[in-house]
Scaffold this motif. Sequence first.
Motif, PDB file in Angstrom:
ATOM      1  N   GLU A 247     -41.690  47.119 -41.985  1.00 11.78           N
ATOM      2  CA  GLU A 247     -41.519  46.797 -43.400  1.00 11.78           C
ATOM      3  C   GLU A 247     -40.435  45.739 -43.593  1.00 11.78           C
ATOM      4  O   GLU A 247     -40.605  44.785 -44.363  1.00 11.78           O
ATOM      5  CB  GLU A 247     -41.168  48.062 -44.180  1.00 11.78           C
ATOM      6  N   ALA A 248     -39.324  45.894 -42.875  1.00 13.14           N
ATOM      7  CA  ALA A 248     -38.229  44.922 -42.997  1.00 13.14           C
ATOM      8  C   ALA A 248     -38.646  43.562 -42.457  1.00 13.14           C
ATOM      9  O   ALA A 248     -38.266  42.517 -42.999  1.00 13.14           O
ATOM     10  CB  ALA A 248     -36.995  45.433 -42.262  1.00 13.14           C
ATOM     11  N   MET A 249     -39.417  43.524 -41.380  1.00  9.42           N
ATOM     12  CA  MET A 249     -39.898  42.263 -40.823  1.00  9.42           C
ATOM     13  C   MET A 249     -40.923  41.613 -41.728  1.00  9.42           C
ATOM     14  O   MET A 249     -40.948  40.396 -41.877  1.00  9.42           O
ATOM     15  CB  MET A 249     -40.541  42.514 -39.448  1.00  9.42           C
ATOM     16  N   ARG A 250     -41.771  42.421 -42.361  1.00  7.29           N
ATOM     17  CA  ARG A 250     -42.815  41.870 -43.212  1.00  7.29           C
ATOM     18  C   ARG A 250     -42.202  41.092 -44.377  1.00  7.29           C
ATOM     19  O   ARG A 250     -42.716  40.071 -44.811  1.00  7.29           O
ATOM     20  CB  ARG A 250     -43.708  42.992 -43.736  1.00  7.29           C
ATOM     21  N   LEU A 278     -34.521  40.118 -40.882  1.00  2.85           N
ATOM     22  CA  LEU A 278     -34.729  41.471 -41.379  1.00  2.85           C
ATOM     23  C   LEU A 278     -34.207  41.578 -42.806  1.00  2.85           C
ATOM     24  O   LEU A 278     -33.113  41.091 -43.115  1.00  2.85           O
ATOM     25  CB  LEU A 278     -33.993  42.485 -40.493  1.00  2.85           C
ATOM     26  N   ASN A 279     -34.971  42.239 -43.640  1.00  2.00           N
ATOM     27  CA  ASN A 279     -34.606  42.402 -45.040  1.00  2.00           C
ATOM     28  C   ASN A 279     -33.577  43.521 -45.194  1.00  2.00           C
ATOM     29  O   ASN A 279     -33.881  44.690 -44.957  1.00  2.00           O
ATOM     30  CB  ASN A 279     -35.858  42.710 -45.875  1.00  2.00           C
ATOM     31  N   ARG A 280     -32.370  43.154 -45.617  1.00  2.00           N
ATOM     32  CA  ARG A 280     -31.286  44.141 -45.750  1.00  2.00           C
ATOM     33  C   ARG A 280     -31.577  45.155 -46.845  1.00  2.00           C
ATOM     34  O   ARG A 280     -31.193  46.321 -46.729  1.00  2.00           O
ATOM     35  CB  ARG A 280     -29.967  43.444 -46.082  1.00  2.00           C
ATOM     36  N   ARG A 281     -32.214  44.723 -47.925  1.00  2.00           N
ATOM     37  CA  ARG A 281     -32.435  45.624 -49.057  1.00  2.00           C
ATOM     38  C   ARG A 281     -33.362  46.769 -48.660  1.00  2.00           C
ATOM     39  O   ARG A 281     -33.195  47.904 -49.102  1.00  2.00           O
ATOM     40  CB  ARG A 281     -33.019  44.862 -50.242  1.00  2.00           C
ATOM     41  N   ILE A 282     -34.333  46.460 -47.834  1.00  4.73           N
ATOM     42  CA  ILE A 282     -35.227  47.511 -47.337  1.00  4.73           C
ATOM     43  C   ILE A 282     -34.473  48.449 -46.401  1.00  4.73           C
ATOM     44  O   ILE A 282     -34.589  49.673 -46.500  1.00  4.73           O
ATOM     45  CB  ILE A 282     -36.439  46.877 -46.633  1.00  4.73           C
ATOM     46  N   LEU A 283     -33.666  47.887 -45.513  1.00  5.48           N
ATOM     47  CA  LEU A 283     -32.913  48.709 -44.561  1.00  5.48           C
ATOM     48  C   LEU A 283     -31.881  49.580 -45.265  1.00  5.48           C
ATOM     49  O   LEU A 283     -31.596  50.708 -44.833  1.00  5.48           O
ATOM     50  CB  LEU A 283     -32.227  47.820 -43.521  1.00  5.48           C
ATOM     51  N   GLN A 284     -31.294  49.091 -46.355  1.00  3.70           N
ATOM     52  CA  GLN A 284     -30.246  49.839 -47.058  1.00  3.70           C
ATOM     53  C   GLN A 284     -30.768  51.146 -47.650  1.00  3.70           C
ATOM     54  O   GLN A 284     -30.001  52.091 -47.852  1.00  3.70           O
ATOM     55  CB  GLN A 284     -29.638  48.970 -48.166  1.00  3.70           C
ATOM     56  N   LYS A 285     -32.051  51.217 -47.930  1.00  4.53           N
ATOM     57  CA  LYS A 285     -32.631  52.424 -48.509  1.00  4.53           C
ATOM     58  C   LYS A 285     -32.865  53.521 -47.468  1.00  4.53           C
ATOM     59  O   LYS A 285     -33.141  54.664 -47.829  1.00  4.53           O
ATOM     60  CB  LYS A 285     -33.969  52.091 -49.177  1.00  4.53           C
TER      61      LYS A 285
END
Length: 346
Positions: A247-250, A278-285
Amino acid sequence: MSRSFWTPLHAKIHRTIRSRHLFERNQRLLVAVSGGQDSLCLIKLLLDLQPKWGWHLGIAHCDHRWRADSQANAQHVKNLAESWEISFYLETANEALNSEAAARNWRYQAMKAIALEHNYNYIVTGHTKSDRAETLLYNLMRGTGADGLQALTWQRLLTDNILLVRPLLEVTRAQTGDFCQDFQLPIWEDSTNEDLKYTRNRIRRELIPYLQENFNPQVESALAQTAELLQAEVEYLEQAADRLRCEAMRGGVEEWESGEVGEVSKELLLSPPFFLKLNRRILQKAPLALQRRVMRYCLQQILPCAPSFEQIEKLTALITAPNRSQTDPFPGGAIAKVENDWIDLK
């Protein structure tokens, strides 16, 4: 006097193979046999169960050239294979291997090569509940996460077509010894098992008995049970971390398609190492456990050896770090940087 042919241990292993789906019927099994009690117990059990399952069995023996009697040891196992009328394969190291880790890696590579050449679907080893307990302690003292503590799993994929299987993980070393004695199996005593310069031997000969005497007589079973519980949990965490990473890579791919990625090419983004953005906002959740697993995966692709806890923490910290934060270079020169909602690793 020998016991009757069908013992409680035969029944136990038959049930384990069936309930855990370790093997299918009519498959080709390559059994690793050192000549010690665990591997002799294993091959005897599989030979006795063979009529029920229709397996084709072969024996592989690896000579590390550690001992003066290693050639005699190999001949002993070959003689056993011939007496049982099953195929025998010998692999001898080109030079003496100087560490436990080097020997283990070479052994697995050698057995995998034999299996590939002779069309075996499974490689079967005699690791026991005792080995599982010792491995947990060994990895714990070296410093590890749940993955290391659950090492020695029932099954592990070696290639697309070869599965490593350990059917004796609910059997103790004491039980394999009793089994060999009851069936008068000719154990080849390996003198290196007594050498306390090897860490695993000290765990086996000194630490486990100390824990049994002073803390818990059933410590082997308790530790093996912990490894079994962790195995299921690690499988779940890995699946969840893989979904999070995708998801973060997408998000990085979508940004490229919108023209906002800049100099990073789509081919670079989509091919290994495809985690460059990598998307930080996705990882932060996500929970910290999953964040760490994603970052460990990223580092595994670029580092020459397994990433350390400190390296994983350094990369994980960027998920919540201020914009423009960056790490110092990792081994090999890669640097991770924060660019607004993104972590770039290049």
